[in-house]
Design a protein around this motif. Sequence first.
Motif, PDB file in Angstrom:
ATOM      1  N   LYS A   1       0.826  -1.189   0.000  1.00 31.09           N
ATOM      2  CA  LYS A   1       0.000   0.000   0.000  1.00 31.09           C
ATOM      3  C   LYS A   1       0.867   1.247   0.000  1.00 31.09           C
ATOM      4  O   LYS A   1       2.078   1.139   0.087  1.00 31.09           O
ATOM      5  CB  LYS A   1      -0.999  -0.018   1.138  1.00 31.09           C
ATOM      6  CG  LYS A   1      -0.411  -0.018   2.523  1.00 31.09           C
ATOM      7  CD  LYS A   1      -1.536  -0.154   3.540  1.00 31.09           C
ATOM      8  CE  LYS A   1      -0.973  -0.232   4.918  1.00 31.09           C
ATOM      9  NZ  LYS A   1      -1.996  -0.338   5.917  1.00 31.09           N
ATOM     10  N   ASP A   2       0.245   2.399  -0.069  1.00 35.94           N
ATOM     11  CA  ASP A   2       0.970   3.669  -0.128  1.00 35.94           C
ATOM     12  C   ASP A   2       2.032   3.696   0.970  1.00 35.94           C
ATOM     13  O   ASP A   2       1.707   3.657   2.152  1.00 35.94           O
ATOM     14  CB  ASP A   2      -0.021   4.820   0.054  1.00 35.94           C
ATOM     15  CG  ASP A   2       0.598   6.195  -0.053  1.00 35.94           C
ATOM     16  OD1 ASP A   2       1.802   6.349   0.221  1.00 35.94           O
ATOM     17  OD2 ASP A   2      -0.129   7.137  -0.398  1.00 35.94           O
ATOM     18  N   PRO A   3       3.310   3.744   0.601  1.00 34.86           N
ATOM     19  CA  PRO A   3       4.373   3.673   1.605  1.00 34.86           C
ATOM     20  C   PRO A   3       4.606   4.986   2.362  1.00 34.86           C
ATOM     21  O   PRO A   3       5.377   5.026   3.300  1.00 34.86           O
ATOM     22  CB  PRO A   3       5.606   3.317   0.774  1.00 34.86           C
ATOM     23  CG  PRO A   3       5.316   3.877  -0.566  1.00 34.86           C
ATOM     24  CD  PRO A   3       3.828   3.746  -0.753  1.00 34.86           C
ATOM     25  N   MET A   4       3.916   6.049   1.972  1.00 35.97           N
ATOM     26  CA  MET A   4       4.169   7.350   2.581  1.00 35.97           C
ATOM     27  C   MET A   4       3.036   7.847   3.482  1.00 35.97           C
ATOM     28  O   MET A   4       3.269   8.628   4.383  1.00 35.97           O
ATOM     29  CB  MET A   4       4.426   8.398   1.490  1.00 35.97           C
ATOM     30  CG  MET A   4       5.594   8.058   0.579  1.00 35.97           C
ATOM     31  SD  MET A   4       7.173   7.988   1.428  1.00 35.97           S
ATOM     32  CE  MET A   4       7.427   9.708   1.764  1.00 35.97           C
ATOM     33  N   THR A   5       1.809   7.417   3.225  1.00 35.40           N
ATOM     34  CA  THR A   5       0.668   8.006   3.911  1.00 35.40           C
ATOM     35  C   THR A   5      -0.300   6.949   4.405  1.00 35.40           C
ATOM     36  O   THR A   5      -0.657   6.035   3.666  1.00 35.40           O
ATOM     37  CB  THR A   5      -0.097   8.955   2.956  1.00 35.40           C
ATOM     38  OG1 THR A   5       0.808   9.897   2.418  1.00 35.40           O
ATOM     39  CG2 THR A   5      -1.208   9.680   3.667  1.00 35.40           C
ATOM     40  N   SER A   6      -0.732   7.104   5.643  1.00 36.60           N
ATOM     41  CA  SER A   6      -1.781   6.272   6.213  1.00 36.60           C
ATOM     42  C   SER A   6      -2.496   7.114   7.264  1.00 36.60           C
ATOM     43  O   SER A   6      -1.845   7.751   8.087  1.00 36.60           O
ATOM     44  CB  SER A   6      -1.192   5.016   6.844  1.00 36.60           C
ATOM     45  OG  SER A   6      -2.214   4.235   7.418  1.00 36.60           O
ATOM     46  N   PHE A   7      -3.810   7.157   7.209  1.00 40.96           N
ATOM     47  CA  PHE A   7      -4.554   7.950   8.189  1.00 40.96           C
ATOM     48  C   PHE A   7      -5.977   7.438   8.266  1.00 40.96           C
ATOM     49  O   PHE A   7      -6.436   6.683   7.406  1.00 40.96           O
ATOM     50  CB  PHE A   7      -4.541   9.433   7.818  1.00 40.96           C
ATOM     51  CG  PHE A   7      -5.022   9.728   6.424  1.00 40.96           C
ATOM     52  CD1 PHE A   7      -6.372   9.859   6.151  1.00 40.96           C
ATOM     53  CD2 PHE A   7      -4.126   9.847   5.382  1.00 40.96           C
ATOM     54  CE1 PHE A   7      -6.821  10.103   4.865  1.00 40.96           C
ATOM     55  CE2 PHE A   7      -4.557  10.095   4.099  1.00 40.96           C
ATOM     56  CZ  PHE A   7      -5.914  10.231   3.834  1.00 40.96           C
ATOM     57  N   GLN A   8      -6.686   7.860   9.333  1.00 43.38           N
ATOM     58  CA  GLN A   8      -8.091   7.503   9.509  1.00 43.38           C
ATOM     59  C   GLN A   8      -8.858   8.746   9.926  1.00 43.38           C
ATOM     60  O   GLN A   8      -8.348   9.571  10.691  1.00 43.38           O
ATOM     61  CB  GLN A   8      -8.262   6.430  10.581  1.00 43.38           C
ATOM     62  CG  GLN A   8      -7.703   5.093  10.184  1.00 43.38           C
ATOM     63  CD  GLN A   8      -7.965   4.030  11.242  1.00 43.38           C
ATOM     64  OE1 GLN A   8      -8.283   4.331  12.381  1.00 43.38           O
ATOM     65  NE2 GLN A   8      -7.820   2.779  10.853  1.00 43.38           N
ATOM     66  N   GLY A   9     -10.067   8.881   9.437  1.00 40.70           N
ATOM     67  CA  GLY A   9     -10.948   9.958   9.855  1.00 40.70           C
ATOM     68  C   GLY A   9     -10.943  11.160   8.929  1.00 40.70           C
ATOM     69  O   GLY A   9     -10.012  11.377   8.156  1.00 40.70           O
ATOM     70  N   VAL A  10     -11.991  11.945   9.040  1.00 37.35           N
ATOM     71  CA  VAL A  10     -12.191  13.091   8.169  1.00 37.35           C
ATOM     72  C   VAL A  10     -11.141  14.174   8.412  1.00 37.35           C
ATOM     73  O   VAL A  10     -10.604  14.760   7.464  1.00 37.35           O
ATOM     74  CB  VAL A  10     -13.621  13.654   8.345  1.00 37.35           C
ATOM     75  CG1 VAL A  10     -13.804  14.953   7.573  1.00 37.35           C
ATOM     76  CG2 VAL A  10     -14.657  12.622   7.900  1.00 37.35           C
ATOM     77  N   GLU A  11     -10.825  14.469   9.666  1.00 43.11           N
ATOM     78  CA  GLU A  11      -9.841  15.521   9.966  1.00 43.11           C
ATOM     79  C   GLU A  11      -8.458  15.158   9.426  1.00 43.11           C
ATOM     80  O   GLU A  11      -7.761  16.005   8.866  1.00 43.11           O
ATOM     81  CB  GLU A  11      -9.788  15.822  11.464  1.00 43.11           C
ATOM     82  CG  GLU A  11     -11.018  16.532  11.978  1.00 43.11           C
ATOM     83  CD  GLU A  11     -11.357  17.805  11.201  1.00 43.11           C
ATOM     84  OE1 GLU A  11     -10.442  18.623  10.953  1.00 43.11           O
ATOM     85  OE2 GLU A  11     -12.531  17.969  10.823  1.00 43.11           O
ATOM     86  N   ALA A  12      -8.065  13.913   9.574  1.00 39.34           N
ATOM     87  CA  ALA A  12      -6.776  13.470   9.029  1.00 39.34           C
ATOM     88  C   ALA A  12      -6.793  13.550   7.509  1.00 39.34           C
ATOM     89  O   ALA A  12      -5.787  13.916   6.888  1.00 39.34           O
ATOM     90  CB  ALA A  12      -6.465  12.052   9.493  1.00 39.34           C
ATOM     91  N   TYR A  13      -7.923  13.249   6.902  1.00 41.57           N
ATOM     92  CA  TYR A  13      -8.063  13.358   5.443  1.00 41.57           C
ATOM     93  C   TYR A  13      -7.879  14.805   5.013  1.00 41.57           C
ATOM     94  O   TYR A  13      -7.167  15.097   4.047  1.00 41.57           O
ATOM     95  CB  TYR A  13      -9.431  12.833   5.016  1.00 41.57           C
ATOM     96  CG  TYR A  13      -9.679  12.934   3.525  1.00 41.57           C
ATOM     97  CD1 TYR A  13      -9.132  12.003   2.647  1.00 41.57           C
ATOM     98  CD2 TYR A  13     -10.453  13.961   3.007  1.00 41.57           C
ATOM     99  CE1 TYR A  13      -9.351  12.099   1.282  1.00 41.57           C
ATOM    100  CE2 TYR A  13     -10.677  14.059   1.640  1.00 41.57           C
ATOM    101  CZ  TYR A  13     -10.129  13.132   0.794  1.00 41.57           C
ATOM    102  OH  TYR A  13     -10.349  13.231  -0.560  1.00 41.57           O
ATOM    103  N   LYS A  14      -8.499  15.750   5.738  1.00 40.59           N
ATOM    104  CA  LYS A  14      -8.367  17.171   5.412  1.00 40.59           C
ATOM    105  C   LYS A  14      -6.910  17.626   5.513  1.00 40.59           C
ATOM    106  O   LYS A  14      -6.434  18.400   4.676  1.00 40.59           O
ATOM    107  CB  LYS A  14      -9.246  18.012   6.331  1.00 40.59           C
ATOM    108  CG  LYS A  14     -10.727  17.879   6.037  1.00 40.59           C
ATOM    109  CD  LYS A  14     -11.544  18.711   7.025  1.00 40.59           C
ATOM    110  CE  LYS A  14     -13.025  18.568   6.782  1.00 40.59           C
ATOM    111  NZ  LYS A  14     -13.817  19.336   7.774  1.00 40.59           N
ATOM    112  N   LYS A  15      -6.192  17.151   6.530  1.00 37.72           N
ATOM    113  CA  LYS A  15      -4.771  17.506   6.677  1.00 37.72           C
ATOM    114  C   LYS A  15      -3.951  16.958   5.510  1.00 37.72           C
ATOM    115  O   LYS A  15      -3.033  17.610   5.021  1.00 37.72           O
ATOM    116  CB  LYS A  15      -4.229  16.987   8.005  1.00 37.72           C
ATOM    117  CG  LYS A  15      -4.727  17.762   9.198  1.00 37.72           C
ATOM    118  CD  LYS A  15      -4.162  17.209  10.490  1.00 37.72           C
ATOM    119  CE  LYS A  15      -4.733  17.962  11.681  1.00 37.72           C
ATOM    120  NZ  LYS A  15      -4.253  17.411  12.949  1.00 37.72           N
ATOM    121  N   ASN A  16      -4.276  15.758   5.071  1.00 36.20           N
ATOM    122  CA  ASN A  16      -3.571  15.167   3.942  1.00 36.20           C
ATOM    123  C   ASN A  16      -3.812  15.989   2.671  1.00 36.20           C
ATOM    124  O   ASN A  16      -2.880  16.228   1.895  1.00 36.20           O
ATOM    125  CB  ASN A  16      -4.005  13.718   3.737  1.00 36.20           C
ATOM    126  CG  ASN A  16      -3.186  13.021   2.682  1.00 36.20           C
ATOM    127  OD1 ASN A  16      -1.966  12.942   2.776  1.00 36.20           O
ATOM    128  ND2 ASN A  16      -3.862  12.518   1.661  1.00 36.20           N
TER     129      ASN A  16
END
Length: 108
Positions: A1-16
């Motif tokens: 999977k993406d070796p640079m980014t992993s996150f959960q939730g809407v706020e983490a998505y917005k930061k990404n």
Amino acid sequence: KDPMTSFQGVEAYKKNIAFIARWFKNMDLQLHNLETKAGEAEDGGDRITTHWTLSWNTPISIPLVIQEPRITIPGRSDLDISADGLIIRHIDYWDCTKFGVLKQHFVQ
């Protein structure tokens, strides 16, 4: 999977997304294929698989060496869709290595 980014939730998505907006200039996403597979999601819902190529210029410049190199990553995304039609899981996979991407910053 993406070796640079992993996150959960809407706020983490917005930061990404904010990170991408800052560091990915002249971004281009070419969608090559999209397929739906009924019942293949973890919860029994549908899975959408896309194949793509992402390209952008990194806003890094070293005088006389490199000026905003063009980076290209081929890959795919798996999105699991709930019975309500919501994306409940999204995983990107790269068809290249982290080193291959890093090397593109210096060798064009």
